[in-house]
Write a protein that holds these residues in place. Structure first.
Motif, PDB file in Angstrom:
ATOM      1  N   GLU A  19      24.646  51.944  25.766  1.00  0.00           N
ATOM      2  CA  GLU A  19      23.907  51.211  26.783  1.00  0.00           C
ATOM      3  C   GLU A  19      23.870  52.058  28.054  1.00  0.00           C
ATOM      4  O   GLU A  19      24.853  52.708  28.418  1.00  0.00           O
ATOM      5  CB  GLU A  19      24.566  49.856  27.072  1.00  0.00           C
ATOM      6  N   ALA A  33      30.022  54.039  30.680  1.00  0.00           N
ATOM      7  CA  ALA A  33      29.852  52.586  30.716  1.00  0.00           C
ATOM      8  C   ALA A  33      30.887  51.884  29.839  1.00  0.00           C
ATOM      9  O   ALA A  33      31.491  50.882  30.245  1.00  0.00           O
ATOM     10  CB  ALA A  33      28.434  52.210  30.269  1.00  0.00           C
ATOM     11  N   LEU A  34      31.136  52.422  28.617  1.00  0.00           N
ATOM     12  CA  LEU A  34      32.135  51.817  27.734  1.00  0.00           C
ATOM     13  C   LEU A  34      33.533  51.920  28.336  1.00  0.00           C
ATOM     14  O   LEU A  34      34.314  50.960  28.296  1.00  0.00           O
ATOM     15  CB  LEU A  34      32.101  52.517  26.373  1.00  0.00           C
ATOM     16  N   ARG A  35      33.848  53.073  28.901  1.00  0.00           N
ATOM     17  CA  ARG A  35      35.170  53.243  29.511  1.00  0.00           C
ATOM     18  C   ARG A  35      35.356  52.263  30.669  1.00  0.00           C
ATOM     19  O   ARG A  35      36.412  51.644  30.805  1.00  0.00           O
ATOM     20  CB  ARG A  35      35.310  54.690  29.997  1.00  0.00           C
ATOM     21  N   SER A  36      34.320  52.082  31.490  1.00  0.00           N
ATOM     22  CA  SER A  36      34.425  51.161  32.627  1.00  0.00           C
ATOM     23  C   SER A  36      34.619  49.728  32.155  1.00  0.00           C
ATOM     24  O   SER A  36      35.398  48.969  32.744  1.00  0.00           O
ATOM     25  CB  SER A  36      33.169  51.271  33.496  1.00  0.00           C
ATOM     26  N   ARG A  37      33.907  49.338  31.076  1.00  0.00           N
ATOM     27  CA  ARG A  37      34.054  47.961  30.583  1.00  0.00           C
ATOM     28  C   ARG A  37      35.459  47.696  30.046  1.00  0.00           C
ATOM     29  O   ARG A  37      36.024  46.625  30.270  1.00  0.00           O
ATOM     30  CB  ARG A  37      33.014  47.698  29.494  1.00  0.00           C
ATOM     31  N   LEU A  38      36.037  48.680  29.345  1.00  0.00           N
ATOM     32  CA  LEU A  38      37.391  48.484  28.819  1.00  0.00           C
ATOM     33  C   LEU A  38      38.419  48.423  29.950  1.00  0.00           C
ATOM     34  O   LEU A  38      39.362  47.623  29.901  1.00  0.00           O
ATOM     35  CB  LEU A  38      37.726  49.619  27.861  1.00  0.00           C
ATOM     36  N   SER A  50      37.746  47.501  33.103  1.00  0.00           N
ATOM     37  CA  SER A  50      37.506  46.264  33.848  1.00  0.00           C
ATOM     38  C   SER A  50      38.096  45.059  33.119  1.00  0.00           C
ATOM     39  O   SER A  50      38.616  44.136  33.741  1.00  0.00           O
ATOM     40  CB  SER A  50      36.004  46.065  34.060  1.00  0.00           C
ATOM     41  N   ARG A  51      38.036  45.060  31.770  1.00  0.00           N
ATOM     42  CA  ARG A  51      38.591  43.936  31.017  1.00  0.00           C
ATOM     43  C   ARG A  51      40.094  43.832  31.228  1.00  0.00           C
ATOM     44  O   ARG A  51      40.647  42.728  31.307  1.00  0.00           O
ATOM     45  CB  ARG A  51      38.284  44.112  29.530  1.00  0.00           C
ATOM     46  N   GLN A  75      41.277  41.737  34.018  1.00  0.00           N
ATOM     47  CA  GLN A  75      41.195  40.291  33.807  1.00  0.00           C
ATOM     48  C   GLN A  75      42.280  39.780  32.861  1.00  0.00           C
ATOM     49  O   GLN A  75      42.457  38.582  32.718  1.00  0.00           O
ATOM     50  CB  GLN A  75      39.817  39.929  33.254  1.00  0.00           C
ATOM     51  N   GLU A 135      34.450  42.996  21.449  1.00  0.00           N
ATOM     52  CA  GLU A 135      33.531  42.414  22.431  1.00  0.00           C
ATOM     53  C   GLU A 135      32.415  43.382  22.816  1.00  0.00           C
ATOM     54  O   GLU A 135      31.404  42.977  23.390  1.00  0.00           O
ATOM     55  CB  GLU A 135      34.310  42.007  23.686  1.00  0.00           C
ATOM     56  N   LEU A 136      32.571  44.660  22.514  1.00  0.00           N
ATOM     57  CA  LEU A 136      31.545  45.660  22.818  1.00  0.00           C
ATOM     58  C   LEU A 136      30.503  45.766  21.712  1.00  0.00           C
ATOM     59  O   LEU A 136      29.604  46.588  21.792  1.00  0.00           O
ATOM     60  CB  LEU A 136      32.203  47.031  23.009  1.00  0.00           C
TER      61      LEU A 136
END
Length: 556
Positions: free
Chosen positions: A15, A22-27, A29-30, A33, A110-111
């Protein structure tokens, strides 16, 4: 303290413009949380036309009875639509099916991640009861193909009857399908006899684990037996070697071979120090060879100029004798023509030697770059020039192997050249030209993707060849970045050099290809290779034409 390991790998859809980041940032960021595990970014690296990054996760099991260390390695190759991943995990106690799967704990499913068989890694059981015939046929076809695929690295549990105890999947290693009897018959039509699904349950084990499938035909299906079979599969993965495409990645290999719970050793690696010493010595030898080759190339260029001057002198002598006696003139003309042919052959041989020296210079430059960075490999450039029986096969091989090129050229103009006596030489030069364009595009896009300035050496293809960058296999003298003003301003001649491109490059779907490479300079048909450099936008170099010289103002 024993370390029990597992691994699984697969694909993640990309994406955005920089999918790896982008994938590294999403992991990462998760993790902010969820405070039940930690994540550390181990950095990224470039390897030719691919980028790689590693993330390290750590968490503790229920009531802190065991610890888990996870390495997630992501790799993205330019031009592909998915990121490949490998998850390697280590636990301080033997894995069991009741343990929380690492892929689920860090949020990998989730990705939209899938296994190597392209079946999504999901925790819940996929219920397939009451589906339409069309839906059943389509999914049975896909599932049947995945079940017999030799590269499948995840297990598939198919239930036709509910077990005594509910059974869930283990994301990344076990997918669970709950099907009805109609789908069971549909699926069996896509499977060989040895793989048919009985009334009950069957656990299809990955071929790499070398375990027999678990089959349960009793009714009701024993849930405890299924859980034990899944546990045996997970523990067997500890003894299964890493996949071939990941086994040679230094970060993955080192992490998987050592104890991730042990403190790192601080002493220098003697083997690595020795390798660095050998690399420095080989680098010095390579520099010496390059210096010698440059001197030889200069000498050959001077000899070529001398041959060209002699040819001009002979032509002037031919013109001077035109007024002499006809019979004497014919005799002298025959002698002079023979000398001209000899010098022409010598000139062509000199040009061929110059091109070969240029190619050797490019290979040595690639070897020099490899010694500056131990991770860089130039194996593709070190292969000898390939021979192709036709231009059609050459274009097909280039489309399949040169990932940074978009070849939109029609095959018919190139096919005409196959009947010429010099076709083999033109094919070799065309192959070197295509590989040079691919090496230039790969080097430039790699720096652009990393946010770095390519610099003057990578400002264009001509600078790339003129400065002898790694992967440059042709002389800069045969590269032209634009046509003459006469051609550019003439609409008829400009249209003859307009070819297909991707709408991302030009919304009209066509663009002007003024840049070209001469496979033969002067003699008809003087074949040309026209290209369009779009590395700044799409990271691609288009090849729109390969064939005889296109029309000019001097031709009809």
């Amino acid at each position: 303290m024993g370390v029990h390991r597992i691994w699984h790998h697969g694909l993640v859809p990309t994406e955005g413009k920089r999918p790896l980041d982008a994938l590294r940032s999403r992991l990462i960021s998760r993790q902010r949380q969820h405070d039940d595990y930690t994540v550390a970014d181990l950095g990224s690296s470039d390897d030719g036309g691919s980028r790689r990054c590693d993330l390290k996760f750590a968490y503790e099991g229920g009531e802190r009875r065991y610890s888990v260390q996870v390495l997630l390695s992501l790799c993205y190759r330019a031009g592909e639509d998915r990121v490949t991943w490998l998850l390697a995990a280590a636990c301080t106690r033997p894995w069991r099916s009741c343990h929380d799967a690492p892929a689920h704990r860090i949020g990998l499913e989730e990705l939209g991640a899938s296994g190597s068989d392209e079946i999504p890694i999901e925790t819940p059981v996929l219920a397939m009861r009451g589906w339409s015939r069309q839906e059943c046929d389509h999914l049975a076809d896909l599932l049947g193909e995945a079940l017999v695929a030799p590269w499948r690295s995840s297990a598939v549990l198919v239930l036709t009857e509910p077990p005594t105890v509910p059974v869930a999947g283990w994301p990344g290693l076990v997918n669970v399908f709950d099907v009805d009897d109609r789908f069971r018959h549909t699926l069996n039509r896509h499977l060989p006899l040895g793989c048919v699904l009985p009334q009950g349950a069957r656990l299809y084990v990955p071929p790499c684990d070398q375990l027999p499938d678990f089959v349960e035909a009793a009714s009701p299906v024993s849930g405890e037996a299924l859980e034990d079979a899944i546990t045996r599969l997970i523990q067997a993965r500890s003894r299964t070697p890493l996949p071939e495409e990941w086994a040679q990645v230094p970060s993955v290999r080192d992490w998987y071979a050592t104890d991730p719970f042990a403190s790192p050793e601080r002493e220098p690696d003697a083997e690595l120090v020795g390798k660095l010493g050998r690399a420095e010595r080989e680098l010095a030898e390579a520099r010496g060879v390059i210096t010698i080759l440059r001197k030889k190339a200069k000498a050959h260029a001077e000899e070529r100029d001398r041959h060209a001057g002699e040819v001009k002198t002979l032509r002037r002598r031919l013109e001077d004798v035109c007024a002499t006696d006809v019979a004497c003139l014919r005799e002298q003309l025959a002698q002079l023509q023979a000398e001209v042919d000899d010098y022409a052959r010598a000139f062509e041989e000199t040009e061929a030697e110059r091109d070969e020296l240029r190619r050797v210079n490019g290979l040595l430059a690639g070897r020099l770059a490899r010694h500056h960075d131990a991770d860089d490999e130039v194996v593709a450039a070190e292969r000898p020039p390939e021979e192709f029986p036709s231009f059609g096969e050459l274009i097909g091989a280039a489309s399949a192997s040169l990932k940074h090129l978009a070849i939109t050229a029609e095959p018919a103009p190139a096919a005409i050249l196959d009947h010429h006596p010099k076709a083999a030489a033109w094919r070799r030069k065309a192959w070197d030209a295509l590989r040079t364009l691919d090496a230039y595009a790969g080097a430039r896009t790699s720096l652009l993707d990393a946010g770095q300035d390519p610099g003057p050496e990578l400002s264009d293809v001509l600078a790339f060849a003129r400065t002898g960058q790694p992967g440059s296999l042709i002389s800069a003298n045969i590269i032209a970045l634009a046509e003459s003003d006469t051609v550019t301003t003439n609409e008829r001649l400009r249209q003859a050099r307009t070819f297909r491109v991707d709408p991302r490059t030009n919304p009209a779907g066509r663009d002007y290809f003024g840049a070209h490479i001469a496979l033969e300079r002067f003699k008809s048909p003087a074949p040309r290779l026209h290209f369009l450099d779009d590395t700044d936008r799409t990271g691609t170099v288009y090849v729109g034409y390969l064939g005889a010289h296109l029309p000019t103002s001097k031709t009809n």
